[in-house]
Motif scaffolding. Structure first.
Motif, short mmCIF file in Angstrom:
data_model
loop_
_atom_site.label_atom_id
_atom_site.label_comp_id
_atom_site.label_asym_id
_atom_site.label_seq_id
_atom_site.Cartn_x
_atom_site.Cartn_y
_atom_site.Cartn_z
N THR A 187 7.30 2.10 2.84
CA THR A 187 6.42 1.58 4.06
C THR A 187 4.94 1.20 3.59
OG1 THR A 187 7.75 2.92 5.61
CG2 THR A 187 5.89 1.93 6.42
N VAL A 188 4.44 2.08 2.78
CA VAL A 188 2.84 1.89 2.11
C VAL A 188 3.02 0.54 1.39
CG1 VAL A 188 1.38 2.79 1.04
CG2 VAL A 188 2.47 4.32 2.39
N TYR A 189 4.02 0.45 0.74
CA TYR A 189 4.10 -0.74 -0.22
C TYR A 189 4.36 -2.16 0.77
CZ TYR A 189 5.66 -4.60 -2.98
OH TYR A 189 5.74 -5.90 -3.45
N HIS A 190 5.02 -1.86 1.69
CA HIS A 190 5.28 -3.00 2.71
C HIS A 190 3.70 -3.14 3.17
CE1 HIS A 190 6.99 -5.78 5.46
NE2 HIS A 190 6.68 -5.17 6.54
N GLU A 191 3.10 -2.31 3.68
CA GLU A 191 1.52 -2.39 4.23
C GLU A 191 0.64 -3.19 3.32
OE1 GLU A 191 0.79 -2.17 7.30
OE2 GLU A 191 2.86 -1.36 8.13
N ILE A 192 0.86 -2.94 2.05
CA ILE A 192 -0.14 -3.25 1.21
C ILE A 192 0.17 -4.29 0.21
CG2 ILE A 192 -1.41 -0.68 1.14
CD1 ILE A 192 -0.22 -0.33 -1.69
#
Length: 260
Positions: A187-192
């Protein structure tokens, strides 16, 4: 050094992580290793380049009984041995360990193909990795363009080259956890992901679910599938049951294709 022994001539290595729950008899570890033997094109040789990282002592002992490259991760902090509830703190701690592992491998000068332990291998997934990409990532949902960030990433399969750029990307990714402290690395990858692309001029390839398949965007075209990941299913028992069904369907496909 284990990585050096396991690596291919061009310094590529395959990585996965396993804990006690996923290494129990007839559980994910056994199904994962079996999939190589059921695969096409003699992919069993890829097991010679697989390093299994055990997250606890029992998983390590099980690994050593079935595979030759097993490494005990002794500095994980939390107890990561059980089947952790999706998005619980222990689950989040577990999935973040792999990003740190990836960084360590790149820093030693090796490319890696990371695969979650619940990914079944039917064919060689390296065939679907383009030379242009810095980072190659599986998808939950793929919309046609492998460079389009609107694709939904899935970090169950990730390939990276050992470049300074990628090392800095992984550091940035790990640091971004502080901005999103209650969520997982995917999810963090998706956000950044847009930040990563612009800040580092990162070339990212998203792989079609036709080749690296899953249950989120189901495709059972066995003439194309290289791997299959039971994501979008919650619970170890449910995943094992569906993987066993998928394995039997694959075996039937192979037997029919051999006769034709």
């Amino acid at each position: 050094m284990m990585i050096r022994k396991a690596a291919m001539d061009d310094k590529r290595v395959i990585l996965t992580e396993v804990n006690e729950a996923f290494s129990a008899p007839n559980s994910m570890l056994d199904l994962f290793l079996e999939s190589f033997h059921n695969g096409e094109d003699n992919i069993t040789h890829l097991l010679d380049h697989l390093v299994i990282v055990a997250m606890d002592q029992k998983a390590f002992e099980k690994c050593k009984s079935v595979h030759h490259y097993c490494y005990l991760h002794e500095d994980v902090g939390s107890d990561l041995s059980s089947e952790n509830v999706y998005m619980s703190k222990a689950y989040i701690d577990l999935v973040w360990t792999k990003v740190r592992l990836w960084q360590l491998i790149l820093e030693q000068g090796y490319s890696f193909l990371f695969t979650d332990i619940d990914v079944m291998w039917f064919r060689d997934p390296f065939r679907h990795i383009s030379v242009y990409a810095d980072l190659t990532i599986a998808t939950d949902r793929f919309f046609g363009n492998p460079e389009d960030h609107s694709n939904h990433p899935n970090t169950g399969i990730v390939y990276a080259k050992p470049t300074e750029k990628n090392i800095e990307v992984l550091k940035y990714w790990r640091e971004a956890r502080q901005r999103f402290p209650t969520t997982n690395e995917q999810t963090v990858y998706h956000e950044i992901k847009y930040e990563l692309s612009s800040k580092f001029d990162l070339k990212i390839q998203y792989v079609s679910t036709e080749y690296w398949g899953n249950f989120c965007q189901l495709n059972k075209n066995f003439t194309k599938l290289a791997t299959f990941h039971p994501c979008c299913l919650v619970g170890l028992e449910k995943k094992i049951a569906q993987i066993k069904i998928m394995t039997e369907e694959w075996k039937k496909y192979k037997s029919i294709s051999l006769k034709s």
